[in-house]
Design a protein around this motif. Structure first.
Motif, short mmCIF file in Angstrom:
data_model
loop_
_atom_site.label_atom_id
_atom_site.label_comp_id
_atom_site.label_asym_id
_atom_site.label_seq_id
_atom_site.Cartn_x
_atom_site.Cartn_y
_atom_site.Cartn_z
N ALA A 67 0.84 -1.20 0.00
CA ALA A 67 0.00 0.00 0.00
C ALA A 67 0.87 1.24 0.00
CB ALA A 67 -0.93 0.00 1.21
N GLY A 68 0.23 2.38 -0.15
CA GLY A 68 0.91 3.67 -0.09
C GLY A 68 -0.07 4.79 -0.35
N TYR A 69 0.47 6.00 -0.44
CA TYR A 69 -0.37 7.19 -0.61
C TYR A 69 0.23 8.06 -1.70
CZ TYR A 69 -2.52 11.72 0.45
OH TYR A 69 -3.17 12.92 0.37
N GLU A 70 -0.43 8.06 -2.84
CA GLU A 70 0.09 8.79 -4.00
C GLU A 70 0.02 10.30 -3.84
OE1 GLU A 70 -4.09 9.06 -4.17
OE2 GLU A 70 -2.84 7.29 -3.85
N GLY A 71 -0.75 10.78 -2.87
CA GLY A 71 -0.83 12.21 -2.63
C GLY A 71 0.47 12.82 -2.15
N THR B 76 2.26 15.14 -10.62
CA THR B 76 1.56 15.32 -11.89
C THR B 76 0.95 13.96 -12.21
OG1 THR B 76 3.47 14.65 -13.21
CG2 THR B 76 3.26 17.00 -12.69
N GLY B 77 0.05 13.94 -13.18
CA GLY B 77 -0.54 12.67 -13.56
C GLY B 77 0.51 11.65 -13.94
N GLU B 78 1.53 12.07 -14.69
CA GLU B 78 2.58 11.16 -15.12
C GLU B 78 3.36 10.61 -13.93
OE1 GLU B 78 6.51 11.16 -18.09
OE2 GLU B 78 5.19 12.91 -17.99
N ARG B 79 3.72 11.47 -12.99
CA ARG B 79 4.50 11.03 -11.83
C ARG B 79 3.68 10.13 -10.91
NH1 ARG B 79 8.24 16.25 -9.99
NH2 ARG B 79 9.34 16.44 -11.99
N VAL B 80 2.44 10.48 -10.71
CA VAL B 80 1.58 9.64 -9.87
C VAL B 80 1.39 8.28 -10.52
CG1 VAL B 80 -0.76 9.39 -8.97
CG2 VAL B 80 0.42 11.57 -8.73
N THR C 101 -6.54 8.25 -11.21
CA THR C 101 -5.29 7.62 -11.64
C THR C 101 -5.10 6.29 -10.93
OG1 THR C 101 -4.42 9.86 -11.89
CG2 THR C 101 -2.84 8.05 -12.05
N VAL C 102 -5.51 6.23 -9.66
CA VAL C 102 -5.47 4.95 -8.94
C VAL C 102 -6.35 3.94 -9.65
CG1 VAL C 102 -6.06 3.79 -6.77
CG2 VAL C 102 -4.95 6.03 -6.72
N ALA C 103 -7.56 4.33 -10.01
CA ALA C 103 -8.48 3.41 -10.71
C ALA C 103 -7.87 2.95 -12.04
CB ALA C 103 -9.82 4.09 -10.95
N GLU C 104 -7.26 3.87 -12.76
CA GLU C 104 -6.64 3.54 -14.05
C GLU C 104 -5.53 2.50 -13.89
OE1 GLU C 104 -3.55 5.70 -17.13
OE2 GLU C 104 -4.87 6.95 -15.90
N VAL C 105 -4.60 2.75 -12.95
CA VAL C 105 -3.44 1.86 -12.81
C VAL C 105 -3.84 0.54 -12.16
CG1 VAL C 105 -1.16 1.60 -11.77
CG2 VAL C 105 -1.82 3.78 -12.82
N PHE C 106 -4.74 0.59 -11.19
CA PHE C 106 -5.18 -0.67 -10.57
C PHE C 106 -5.88 -1.57 -11.59
CE2 PHE C 106 -5.33 0.27 -5.71
CZ PHE C 106 -3.98 0.59 -5.75
N ARG D 175 -10.60 22.21 -6.27
CA ARG D 175 -9.68 22.45 -7.39
C ARG D 175 -9.05 21.16 -7.88
NH1 ARG D 175 -8.10 26.51 -3.82
NH2 ARG D 175 -6.21 25.36 -3.27
N LEU D 176 -8.77 20.22 -6.96
CA LEU D 176 -7.98 19.04 -7.30
C LEU D 176 -8.80 17.79 -7.57
CD1 LEU D 176 -5.02 19.36 -4.76
CD2 LEU D 176 -5.09 20.08 -7.15
N THR D 177 -10.11 17.83 -7.37
CA THR D 177 -10.89 16.62 -7.52
C THR D 177 -10.70 15.99 -8.89
OG1 THR D 177 -13.12 15.66 -7.56
CG2 THR D 177 -12.92 17.97 -8.19
N PRO D 178 -10.51 14.67 -8.94
CA PRO D 178 -10.40 14.00 -10.24
C PRO D 178 -11.61 14.22 -11.15
CG PRO D 178 -9.64 12.56 -8.49
CD PRO D 178 -10.25 13.75 -7.83
N PHE D 179 -12.75 14.53 -10.57
CA PHE D 179 -13.93 14.76 -11.41
C PHE D 179 -13.77 15.99 -12.29
CE2 PHE D 179 -15.97 12.24 -7.91
CZ PHE D 179 -16.22 11.12 -8.69
N ASN D 180 -12.82 16.87 -11.97
CA ASN D 180 -12.50 17.97 -12.89
C ASN D 180 -11.83 17.44 -14.16
OD1 ASN D 180 -13.48 19.92 -11.14
ND2 ASN D 180 -11.49 20.34 -10.22
N ARG D 181 -11.06 16.34 -14.01
CA ARG D 181 -10.36 15.77 -15.16
C ARG D 181 -11.26 14.83 -15.98
NH1 ARG D 181 -6.35 15.68 -11.03
NH2 ARG D 181 -6.84 13.52 -10.45
N VAL D 182 -12.22 14.21 -15.29
CA VAL D 182 -13.13 13.26 -15.97
C VAL D 182 -14.57 13.64 -15.62
CG1 VAL D 182 -11.62 11.28 -16.32
CG2 VAL D 182 -12.59 11.67 -14.06
N PRO D 183 -15.06 14.77 -16.15
CA PRO D 183 -16.39 15.26 -15.75
C PRO D 183 -17.52 14.30 -16.08
CG PRO D 183 -15.51 16.50 -17.62
CD PRO D 183 -14.39 15.67 -17.09
N GLU D 184 -17.30 13.39 -17.02
CA GLU D 184 -18.37 12.44 -17.34
C GLU D 184 -18.64 11.48 -16.19
OE1 GLU D 184 -14.51 10.80 -19.13
OE2 GLU D 184 -15.50 12.75 -18.85
N GLU D 185 -17.74 11.42 -15.21
CA GLU D 185 -17.95 10.55 -14.04
C GLU D 185 -18.91 11.16 -13.02
OE1 GLU D 185 -16.77 7.52 -13.57
OE2 GLU D 185 -14.71 7.31 -14.27
#
Length: 421
Positions: free
Chosen positions: A210-214, A220-224, A262-267, A296-306
């Motif tokens: 386990a860990g905490y990507e925050g 950035t998305g790439e680093r996370v 990003t967690v959902a994507e990589v998992f 400001r940081l919510t992933p739903f800003n990046r994927v508004p269709e969610e």
């Protein structure tokens, strides 16, 4: 037992401990006060008073439930955000696997109110707390507990304190999010050494990583994404080495409130392992969301269709001084409003039952018991007005209020949330 403990919350007497409640409610039980369905604005509530939106709270609970289901994730929201047993219950009713916590006190609160699954996102090395944990595990076969390990020394301390325990304590090796990040093992070789120490212990069982990507530096998305792939690769390597041969499922866990997409994507990329995998997301700030940092940081800003989370908190304070045309002061301050990440935002002004946007009103600072306002010439603001403030960072909003009214859109207070910090 859990239902009884939650029911007892309604039997607690309203008194001087609880800010913002109507003075004439003193002596009533919380349940009696809730049954009166008073209005937040006309029912005698005293400013400052923090309120949760009933509708937005329910919306956020449903949204994250469906999000986790859609992405094949188990969900253990971080309960240290609210430390509110009623919200723990609602989160579990909305599909949560369990509750994530950070320190032993929080575990005892959760257990008192019937939480059966706890993920402790910390290494636990306090001997007294470990002995109580061992007793909890022995007394309740249905209690599941998982915590971090991030050092050989920590494993040794845990093993010594748990000597003779009836059940082993399940642990996951924490992979640090990078050099200079917070806790966790910095290298994969170090993770293997910690896993070796767990294997040699008498009282611990390795169940995952386990860990905490925050905490990824300069995230950035790439680093996370790169760090999360290190985490899933570590799980696969441990599995290939036979480190999980004695467990029923493998735990792979991450997920704060800023990068869970990003967690959902990589998992989702994780290959099949030798055992079923519990892909455990731990985002917690969603329950109330906010009007600053997480908005400001919510992933739903990046994927508004969610979908979109909705800020559920509003702090109401009253104008107590208007010393000049360009300045005003409210009767709420650092004791009432979160301020560690962003200042509150003036959203609405309420006067004589009429609510309007807080045009020309800006929060510029907080004292212990005052909010500093800068007002433009067009600002219509008088002493006695109520000002509704949006807040940033739920974790430091809940901790300032022990009993929080839950209000419907028209101001009707339908419940009270008790917190334990």
């Amino acid at each position: 037992m859990a239902a009884e403990a939650l029911a007892r919350l309604a039997e607690e007497r309203v008194d001087h401990r609880f800010k913002g409640l109507p003075p004439d409610a003193a002596g009533r039980t919380v349940g009696e006060l809730a049954a009166e369905r008073r209005n937040l604005f006309t029912g005698g509530f005293a400013t400052p008073v923090l309120a949760l939106s009933a509708e937005r709270l329910e919306h956020n609970l449903r949204l994250m439930e469906t999000y986790a289901e859609r992405h094949g994730l188990a969900f253990a929201p971080h309960g240290k955000t609210s430390m509110a047993p009623q919200l723990f219950r609602r989160q579990i009713e909305h599909g949560a696997w369990g509750i994530t916590l950070a320190v032993p006190h929080q575990v005892w609160v959760a257990r008192e109110f019937g939480v059966r699954r706890v993920f402790l996102a910390n290494e636990l090395v306090d001997a007294a707390a470990l002995r109580r944990l061992a007793a909890e595990l022995a007394a309740d076969p249905g209690f599941r507990f998982v915590c971090y390990v991030d050092s050989v020394r920590g494993v040794e301390l845990m093993d010594a304190a748990l000597d003779g325990a009836a059940r082993p304590v399940d642990v996951v090796v924490e992979l640090a999010a990078g050099d200079g990040a917070r806790t966790g093992v910095r290298t994969e070789a170090g993770c293997a050494a910690v896993a070796d120490a767990v294997a040699a212990s008498r009282s611990l069982r390795l169940v995952g990583v386990a860990g905490y990507e925050g905490e990824v530096p300069q995230a950035t998305g790439e680093r996370v994404r790169a760090w999360l792939r290190r985490l899933t690769a570590l799980a696969a390597a441990f599995d290939e080495a036979g480190r999980f041969d004695d467990v029923e499922e493998i735990v792979v866990s991450a997920g704060g409130s800023a990068w869970f997409d990003t967690v959902a994507e990589v998992f989702a990329e994780l290959p099949a392992l030798s055992r079923p995998v519990l892909k455990l997301l731990r985002s917690g700030a969603y329950v109330s969301h906010d009007d600053g940092h997480y908005r400001r940081l919510t992933p739903f800003n990046r994927v508004p269709e969610e979908g979109a989370l909705e800020p559920a908190f509003r702090l109401w304070a009253q104008v107590v001084s208007r010393p000049s045309p360009d300045q005003g002061f409210l009767n709420a301050g650092k004791r009432d409003a979160a301020h560690d990440l962003d200042l509150p935002v003036a959203q609405v002004v309420r006067r004589d039952g009429v609510e309007r946007p807080a045009a020309g009103v800006e929060v510029t600072g907080l004292s212990d018991q005052h909010t500093w306002l800068r007002t433009d010439p067009e600002a219509d603001l008088e002493v006695g007005d109520w000002v509704g403030l949006g807040l940033s960072h739920p974790c430091t909003s809940f901790d300032k209020w022990q009993l929080i009214p839950v209000a419907e859109a028209d101001g009707t207070v339908v419940d009270y949330v008790r917190t334990y910090f």
